[in-house]
Write an enzyme that holds these catalytic residues in place. Sequence first.
Site, PDB file in Angstrom:
ATOM      1  N   GLU A  40     -18.286  40.455 -28.713  1.00 35.17           N
ATOM      2  CA  GLU A  40     -19.229  39.541 -28.064  1.00 35.17           C
ATOM      3  C   GLU A  40     -19.692  38.450 -29.017  1.00 35.17           C
ATOM      4  O   GLU A  40     -19.820  37.289 -28.634  1.00 35.17           O
ATOM      5  CB  GLU A  40     -20.442  40.318 -27.531  1.00 35.17           C
ATOM      6  CG  GLU A  40     -20.154  41.214 -26.339  1.00 35.17           C
ATOM      7  CD  GLU A  40     -19.945  40.423 -25.054  1.00 35.17           C
ATOM      8  OE1 GLU A  40     -20.378  39.262 -24.995  1.00 35.17           O
ATOM      9  OE2 GLU A  40     -19.336  40.977 -24.125  1.00 35.17           O
ATOM     10  N   GLY A  84     -15.682  29.860 -37.928  1.00 33.80           N
ATOM     11  CA  GLY A  84     -16.777  28.925 -37.700  1.00 33.80           C
ATOM     12  C   GLY A  84     -18.098  29.597 -37.373  1.00 33.80           C
ATOM     13  O   GLY A  84     -18.168  30.813 -37.178  1.00 33.80           O
TER      14      GLY A  84
END
Length: 360
Positions: A40, A84
């Site tokens: 998630e 990122g």
Amino acid sequence: MFPAAAIPELRRSLLAWYGQQGRDLPWRQTRDPYAIWISEVMLQQTQVQTVIPYYQRWLERFPTVEVLAIADLNAVLKAWEGLGYYSRARNLHRAAQQIVTEHQGRFPESATAVEALPGIGRTTAGGILSAAFNQPQAILDGNVKRVLARLGALPLPPARAIAQLWQWSEALIDPDQPRDFNQAIMDLGATICTPRKPVCDRCPWSFACAAYNTQMTEQLPLREASSPIPHKQIGVAVIWNDRGQILIDQRKPEGLLGGLWEFPGGKIEAGESIEDCIRREIQEELGIAIAVGDHLISVDHTYTHFRVTLHVHYCQHLEGEPQAIECAEVRWVEPTELSEFAFPKANQQIITAILKSKVQ
DNA sequence: TAGGCGTGGTC
DNA sequence: TGACCAAGCCT
């Protein structure tokens, strides 16, 4: 708005579609809340195909919350390198330690406790609790926002109607099959109700979709006006010492690219030459004198809110002991050691250029 | 509440 | 090719 009377048929048709057309994703093969949590968080603002290899490597490297909790942060960042939004990795590390110390190593099962963990907001908490424990917790990610904005022909950009969208998500979730419902509505958004050219003729919700029935699917969801992004010019130094080593620095733990390693440098001021900028920045940030040499490479990189061009020069260390004045740490390394540190994407091209150059 | 925070894919 | 977007969270 969609009619409340349509909700039972919306649930039934979506779940039937999901049974036929749902995606087979690695994290759907487990009920382990730890593994689902990792997935998630990796999936925040990140596409499925990008996440899959990271997810598999992560679970091999950090198979349990205990292993993650005692891991070195640098190893955690190295495993995240290239994904990122690096605060996600730092928060996973912190939250793992919190789960061990405050929850005896067991992943919490209440929404309040889950949302108290760093890096977990309402959507991620709902995603974990529905997927791992089949709890009827609503979600509101980018897919759900787009699907609901079209289903209800939302008359304003989703960011302006968050409360309304949460109400719709809560009203729609199937209390008998919350796990499958949440997965299904995300799959619908990812594969049918796509941002461009949605495939409405294969959509189980077209019968009730306000956008489809008024031919507004291409216009919805409404978008915010975007502003132009700034473009910064950066001088960067690849500094050698007389032992053939290169100087790298670790960024401070918070903020942009926090905790990652980089080649030192900084913003070119108005009227300043690249060489002057590099000399000045290295003196200010590391307290050393250098000679600026040949241009190595220039790298263009676009972030979400700005763009940079890195003007990279080879440099020679002249005098002074490097100090961590505006960074967390500085280190002299052999070129072959560079792969052991986590670097941002824009620096990977610099590393490649160094290893390819004949100067080394 | 709005802006900071990465990278890759798409057209 | 520049602009948009992706399983958002934090301050």
